[in-house]
Design a protein around this motif. Structure first.
Motif, mmCIF file in Angstrom:
data_model
loop_
_atom_site.group_PDB
_atom_site.id
_atom_site.type_symbol
_atom_site.label_atom_id
_atom_site.label_comp_id
_atom_site.label_asym_id
_atom_site.label_seq_id
_atom_site.Cartn_x
_atom_site.Cartn_y
_atom_site.Cartn_z
ATOM 1 N N VAL A 95 -8.200 -0.665 -5.731
ATOM 2 C CA VAL A 95 -7.034 -1.122 -4.988
ATOM 3 C C VAL A 95 -5.852 -1.369 -5.927
ATOM 4 N N THR A 96 -4.701 -0.822 -5.556
ATOM 5 C CA THR A 96 -3.440 -1.176 -6.203
ATOM 6 C C THR A 96 -2.565 -1.815 -5.132
ATOM 7 N N ILE A 97 -1.799 -2.831 -5.542
ATOM 8 C CA ILE A 97 -0.922 -3.533 -4.602
ATOM 9 C C ILE A 97 0.490 -3.535 -5.175
ATOM 10 N N GLU A 98 1.434 -3.119 -4.333
ATOM 11 C CA GLU A 98 2.839 -3.019 -4.715
ATOM 12 C C GLU A 98 3.689 -3.795 -3.716
ATOM 13 N N CYS A 99 4.598 -4.605 -4.233
ATOM 14 C CA CYS A 99 5.531 -5.327 -3.362
ATOM 15 C C CYS A 99 6.717 -4.414 -3.070
#
Length: 101
Positions: A95-99
């Motif tokens: 998982v990668t999370i980007e705002c």
């Protein structure tokens, strides 16, 4: 797989959260008596739980979620972050999370 999380404040301490999944399905939930961070984490955890062995890119409007997950700003009471990481590990997710706010 791509997920897009949208958080809308409806009223004081009331939020609608929608997660659009790249295959076209949408998960939606309303939270009352909450801050904006709790719904961001809880909806993501709920959407990830049934998934297994996939790579995901999450775009979220929640800066605190993205910063905590990416270790930019650690919350000393990181119970939600720990729960999220446990689900990711248990389900063998990448998982990668980007705002995007």
């Amino acid at each position: 797989m791509k997920l897009k999380q949208t958080i809308t404040q409806i009223d004081v301490a009331e939020y609608d959260v929608q997660i659009e999944i790249s295959e076209g399905s949408i998960y939606a939930e309303t939270f009352t008596q909450s801050n904006a961070v709790y719904p961001a984490f809880k909806t993501l955890i709920r959407v990830l739980q049934p998934l297994k062995d996939v790579s995901l890119h999450v775009q979220t409007e929640s800066k605190p979620l993205a910063e905590e997950y990416n270790a930019i700003q650690q919350n000393p009471n990181a119970a939600l972050l720990n729960h999220l990481k446990m689900v990711i590990a248990r389900q063998n997710l990448d998982v990668t999370i980007e705002c995007v706010a």
